[in-house]
Write an enzyme that holds these catalytic residues in place. Structure first.
Site, short mmCIF file in Angstrom:
data_model
loop_
_atom_site.label_atom_id
_atom_site.label_comp_id
_atom_site.label_asym_id
_atom_site.label_seq_id
_atom_site.Cartn_x
_atom_site.Cartn_y
_atom_site.Cartn_z
N GLY A 170 23.69 -26.34 -15.41
CA GLY A 170 24.71 -26.95 -16.28
C GLY A 170 26.09 -26.33 -16.10
O GLY A 170 26.24 -25.12 -16.01
N TYR A 180 22.06 -28.91 -27.77
CA TYR A 180 23.44 -28.86 -27.28
C TYR A 180 24.26 -29.97 -27.95
O TYR A 180 23.71 -30.83 -28.64
CB TYR A 180 23.46 -28.98 -25.76
CG TYR A 180 22.79 -27.82 -25.05
CD1 TYR A 180 23.09 -26.50 -25.39
CD2 TYR A 180 21.83 -28.03 -24.05
CE1 TYR A 180 22.47 -25.43 -24.76
CE2 TYR A 180 21.21 -26.96 -23.41
CZ TYR A 180 21.53 -25.66 -23.76
OH TYR A 180 20.91 -24.61 -23.15
N GLN A 214 -5.24 -7.29 -9.64
CA GLN A 214 -5.32 -7.56 -11.09
C GLN A 214 -5.13 -9.03 -11.44
O GLN A 214 -5.42 -9.43 -12.57
CB GLN A 214 -4.26 -6.73 -11.82
CG GLN A 214 -4.51 -5.23 -11.77
CD GLN A 214 -3.34 -4.49 -12.38
OE1 GLN A 214 -3.06 -4.62 -13.56
NE2 GLN A 214 -2.67 -3.69 -11.57
N ALA A 265 3.80 -7.98 -11.89
CA ALA A 265 3.63 -8.69 -10.62
C ALA A 265 4.98 -9.10 -10.04
O ALA A 265 5.17 -9.12 -8.83
CB ALA A 265 2.75 -9.90 -10.84
P1 FAD Z 1 -3.16 -4.31 -8.02
O1 FAD Z 1 -3.06 -5.70 -8.46
O2 FAD Z 1 -3.80 -3.35 -8.94
O3 FAD Z 1 -3.93 -4.30 -6.63
C1 FAD Z 1 -4.39 -3.13 -6.01
C2 FAD Z 1 -5.52 -3.48 -5.07
O4 FAD Z 1 -5.83 -2.34 -4.29
C3 FAD Z 1 -6.81 -3.87 -5.78
O5 FAD Z 1 -7.26 -5.13 -5.30
C4 FAD Z 1 -7.79 -2.76 -5.42
O6 FAD Z 1 -9.12 -3.25 -5.24
C5 FAD Z 1 -7.23 -2.28 -4.10
N1 FAD Z 1 -7.56 -0.88 -3.77
C6 FAD Z 1 -7.36 0.22 -4.51
N2 FAD Z 1 -7.76 1.33 -3.84
C7 FAD Z 1 -8.21 0.91 -2.63
C8 FAD Z 1 -8.70 1.55 -1.49
N3 FAD Z 1 -8.82 2.87 -1.43
N4 FAD Z 1 -9.09 0.80 -0.44
C9 FAD Z 1 -8.98 -0.54 -0.46
N5 FAD Z 1 -8.47 -1.22 -1.51
C10 FAD Z 1 -8.09 -0.49 -2.57
N6 FAD Z 1 1.91 -9.14 -14.39
C11 FAD Z 1 2.86 -10.05 -14.55
O7 FAD Z 1 3.93 -9.93 -13.94
N7 FAD Z 1 2.68 -11.13 -15.35
C12 FAD Z 1 1.54 -11.33 -16.03
O8 FAD Z 1 1.42 -12.31 -16.76
C13 FAD Z 1 0.51 -10.39 -15.87
N8 FAD Z 1 -0.65 -10.54 -16.53
C14 FAD Z 1 -1.62 -9.60 -16.37
C15 FAD Z 1 -2.80 -9.76 -17.08
C16 FAD Z 1 -3.82 -8.84 -16.95
C17 FAD Z 1 -5.08 -9.02 -17.73
C18 FAD Z 1 -3.65 -7.73 -16.07
C19 FAD Z 1 -4.75 -6.72 -15.90
C20 FAD Z 1 -2.47 -7.56 -15.38
C21 FAD Z 1 -1.45 -8.48 -15.54
N9 FAD Z 1 -0.23 -8.35 -14.89
C22 FAD Z 1 0.74 -9.28 -15.03
C23 FAD Z 1 0.07 -7.15 -14.10
C24 FAD Z 1 -0.02 -7.43 -12.60
O9 FAD Z 1 -1.23 -8.06 -12.31
C25 FAD Z 1 0.15 -6.12 -11.84
O10 FAD Z 1 1.42 -5.60 -12.13
C26 FAD Z 1 0.03 -6.33 -10.36
O11 FAD Z 1 -1.25 -6.84 -10.07
C27 FAD Z 1 0.25 -5.03 -9.59
O12 FAD Z 1 0.08 -5.32 -8.23
P2 FAD Z 1 -0.39 -4.25 -7.17
O13 FAD Z 1 -0.58 -5.01 -5.92
O14 FAD Z 1 0.57 -3.13 -7.16
O15 FAD Z 1 -1.75 -3.66 -7.70
#
Ligand code: FAD
Ligand code: NAP
Ligand code: SF4
Length: 695
Positions: free
Chosen positions: A69, A188, A433, A681
């Site tokens: 807008g 608006y 997650q 995320a």
């Molecule tokens: P993660 O998602 O934790 O991924 C890490 C990965 O590493 C996992 O799959 C794990 O298995 C793997 N891993 C760990 N150690 C090892 C190893 N040694 N070898 C091999 N693999 C390994 N965020 C938002 O922005 N909006 C939302 O609405 C939102 N809702 C959410 C709801 C819930 C219920 C939860 C639990 C989280 C939510 N989040 C949300 C948060 C978001 O999911 C996280 O911030 C995001 O997933 C982080 O990403 P990441 O890749 O850093 O870690």
């Protein structure tokens, strides 16, 4: 116009890809990118960035773009002053030739990228929602969500507003736009003339509905007069404004008919005012929830009608058109999530579309916090001149450990650029997650992000190794050039006496349903996960996001009878699990304050309606067979609960990185593994994408 058009013969989406002949011009398909303020409008290099942003979407196949807008004058927009009273920030406006010059860069870029794409500028006069000390409205009625009380317009003021709209449209035409959209909804200026609550005038601009319609209709007539016949003029109406005492169905229908007579090319249906208490675009709103209302508007007129809201896949768009709910489908946020949406749909590759999950986290939440708009699933959105995934001239072998959002973004961007990527995850599926988030009622869209990444991994030839817990030896044996550790987090275990009591469980068990949850539950921690867990365990029946009737009941909307605003006199009816829940935090602030600006209120309202007890300022004293012992403002209190669920934040999981460093194997950290505090995320994907764009 519409009736005479033959279906386009597209193999996958025949209606979506049918052109629309407007008489003086033709739209190449039925898709429209809806208006979104991006924050680029006010930047010093904003026009160049907007040119790149919109041109990429035009090249991606969208039929018509509506810009964010633009105010027709100062009083209709935002002017923030510094302590000396000088303007420190002004929202974009268009009321002189000089201001029109930058727009030419945008329209040229779009028409060059796709000569058959159209771009219209939205004229947005914020009226009582404007942020400046000269804001105006039909009456001096301050909106519940506004900063100031507006000045009541006098006759000369009304004439000025009308003339400024016409001037703005004329300037837009000169700047090369194919049309304008006039916003007449959302609270608006134009919409406030229509509704009695905000229009208390007794002159020819208020009182009877004929008088209340006079201002918006006069704006349309004068705009049409200024731009001539061969220029698109769209009017955006609040087809269901979701206001107690808002517009009746008869008023909406009459306005639509009058707008057609006044000369609009199309009507675009909108479904709310910003102050309404019904969510209309958040993730818990069912897809295409409101197109039935558009259908009824369409029956009232013979000009094309546009529908919108939660239409995020080509399948949904096609089915809306097949139901004859609308002639055109407007998708705004889906065009942030994937600029190539229509091109992919055209190629029959809908499974490659990065789908908007309706989280609002990087788009609307940014807009309302005066930050540049972007997209959680696509950080390139609105950063097209800054973040690009160019082919590498030095391909490396890259190990990515962890297939959560950070690891997925890193792996796919690196692979897209030509690196050879191996992606490991300890679990049996990618998503991290997000595999928990997707189970929360109302967050079903999170499945789409996992689907998108899976398809990208396959397409880009990433070597995915699931069920593989990586240790130092795995990395050493792989002889990688580069290792990115994206192992995410471990849930924080707070130091509370009795934390190992059998009634205590973590949020992972609670969401996965791997342990039984009792009837009286204390949830420790009221962040995003505490809210999601509480929502999950108090939820009963089908998810509102998947069932329009449940949504209508839960939010008190009567689609069938369309009382005033769709909501007047309709009580929300909430289904809830037979469970008493306390959701708590140590902070003194209101529980849920840290949730998203544009969605937090929906979560607070939902849990409130389910009778969840929200406690702040608590101190955790201990857990034993009697329950959870607290101090609230030094007053002891025991919650006689049978389950305690811990949602007390997260700690980074960095062990692998530390071990790699100890063995002198270089590695980097990204996402939750690097910093868990406030890491969501959006931040995980953003960080990972930028880093992968640079290796
Ligand atoms: P993660 O998602 O934790 O991924 C890490 C990965 O590493 C996992 O799959 C794990 O298995 C793997 N891993 C760990 N150690 C090892 C190893 N040694 N070898 C091999 N693999 C390994 N965020 C938002 O922005 N909006 C939302 O609405 C939102 N809702 C959410 C709801 C819930 C219920 C939860 C639990 C989280 C939510 N989040 C949300 C948060 C978001 O999911 C996280 O911030 C995001 O997933 C982080 O990403 P990441 O890749 O850093 O870690
Ligand atoms: P969070 O938002 O940081 O919340 C953690 C909660 O735990 C807070 O309520 C905090 O409140 C409490 N807490 C912290 N330390 C504690 C301790 N030692 N003992 C007891 N309580 C403690 O984190 P989260 O809920 O775990 O979410 C993780 C990330 O995912 C966040 O970035 C979040 O934004 C994101 N997420 C987002 C959404 C969304 O819908 N946008 C949904 C889920 C998750 P007190 O310190 O006041 O007690
Ligand atoms: Fe959609 Fe979320 Fe991206 Fe906004 S930030 S466009 S709601 S996915």
């Amino acid at each position: 116009m519409e009736a005479a058009t033959e279906l386009g013969g597209h193999a996958h989406y025949p209606r979506l890809f049918t052109p629309l002949d407007l008489g003086f011009t033709t739209l190449k398909n039925r898709s429209i990118m809806g208006s979104m303020h991006t924050g680029l409008e006010e930047m010093p290099d904003g026009f160049d960035r907007m040119a790149a942003f919109y041109a990429e979407r035009a090249a991606g196949g969208i039929g018509m773009i509506i810009t964010g807008g633009i105010a027709p004058n100062e009083e209709g927009g935002i002017v923030v002053k510094d302590e000396q009273g000088n303007p420190a920030f002004s929202a974009s406006k268009l009321n002189n030739d000089q201001e029109a010059q930058g727009h030419r860069r945008v329209t040229d870029a779009v028409h060059k990228a796709a000569p058959d794409a159209k771009i219209c500028m939205q004229i947005l006069h914020m009226g009582p929602l404007a942020y400046n000390d000269q804001l105006v409205a039909p009456s001096a009625v301050r909106s519940r969500i506004a900063a100031y009380t507006p000045l009541e317009l006098d006759e000369a003021g009304i004439e000025k507003q009308i003339a400024d709209h016409a001037n703005c449209a004329k300037l837009a035409q000169r700047a090369g736009y194919d049309g304008v959209e006039i916003i007449g909804s959302a609270g608006y200026l134009l919409s406030t003339f229509l509704v009695e609550k905000t229009n208390q005038r007794t002159d020819q601009w208020g009182g009877s509905y004929t008088n209340r319609m006079r201002f918006p209709l006069e704006v349309v007539r004068r705009v049409r007069e200024a731009v001539g016949d061969d220029f698109i003029v769209i009017f955006r109406i609040a087809a269901m404004d979701m206001l107690q005492g808002g517009m009746s169905w008869d008023e909406v229908a009459e306005l639509a008919r009058e707008l057609e007579s006044a000369g609009v090319t199309m009507i675009s249906t909108h479904f709310t005012w910003h102050e309404s208490q019904v969510p209309t675009i958040a993730t818990m709103v069912p897809r295409a929830a409101f197109t039935g209302v558009t259908h009824r508007v369409r029956n009232e007129v013979s000009i094309p009608v546009i529908t919108s809201n939660r239409i995020n896949t080509p399948e949904v768009a096609e089915s809306v058109l097949a139901q004859e709910d609308a002639d055109l489908v407007s998708m705004a946020r889906p065009m942030l999530a994937d600029s190539q949406f229509m091109r992919k749909a055209d190629a029959g590759a809908a499974d490659e579309i990065n789908t908007c999950i309706a989280c609002n986290q990087a788009c609307l939440d940014h807009t309302f916090n005066f930050k540049t708009t972007s997209c959680l699933v696509n950080p390139r959105a609105c950063h097209e001149t800054l973040l690009n995934y160019n082919p590498t001239d030095n391909p490396k072998s890259v190990a990515v450990v962890g297939a959560g959002p950070a690891g997925l973004a890193y792996a796919t961007v690196a692979a897209e650029r030509g690196h050879r990527v191996t992606l490991f995850d300890a679990s049996g599926e990618v998503g991290g997650q997000f595999n928990l988030a997707k189970q929360v009622p109302g967050k079903e869209e999170f499945h789409e992000t996992i689907r998108y990444y899976k398809k990208q991994l396959e397409k880009l030839g990433v070597d995915v190794r699931l069920n593989t817990r990586v240790d130092v030896d795995t990395i050493a044996a792989g002889n990688f050039d580069h290792t990115m550790v994206a192992t995410g987090i471990i849930p924080r275990q707070p130091d509370i006496p009795g934390i190992d009591h059998p009634m205590v469980m973590g949020y992972i068990d609670a969401i996965n349903g791997t342990r039984p949850i009792g009837k009286k539950v204390a949830v420790i921690g009221a962040g995003g996960i505490g809210f999601d867990v509480t929502d999950t365990i108090t939820h009963e029946g089908p998810s509102a996001a998947l069932d329009i009737d449940v949504f209508a009941k839960e939010w008190g909307v009567d689609f069938e009878n369309h009382p005033r605003g769709g909501v007047t006199g309709v009580e929300p009816v909430v289904a809830k699990a037979d469970r008493e829940v306390w959701l708590m935090q140590r902070k003194e602030t209101k529980v849920g304050r840290g949730l998203g600006k544009t969605t937090g209120w929906t979560h607070r309202l939902t849990l409130g309606r389910r009778g969840v007890n929200m406690l702040n300022s608590v101190e955790y004293v201990g857990i034993d067979d009697a329950g959870l012992h607290l101090l609230i403002g030094n007053q002891p209190r025991t919650l006689d609960v049978d389950t305690v669920i811990i949602c007390a934040g997260q700690e980074p999981l960095r062990a692998l990185h530390d071990e790699l460093q100890a063995r002198d194997i270089s590695s980097e950290l990204v996402g939750g593994a690097e910093e868990a505090l406030e890491l969501d995320a959006k931040e995980a994907i953003n960080q990972a994408s930028w880093r992968a764009a640079m290796i």
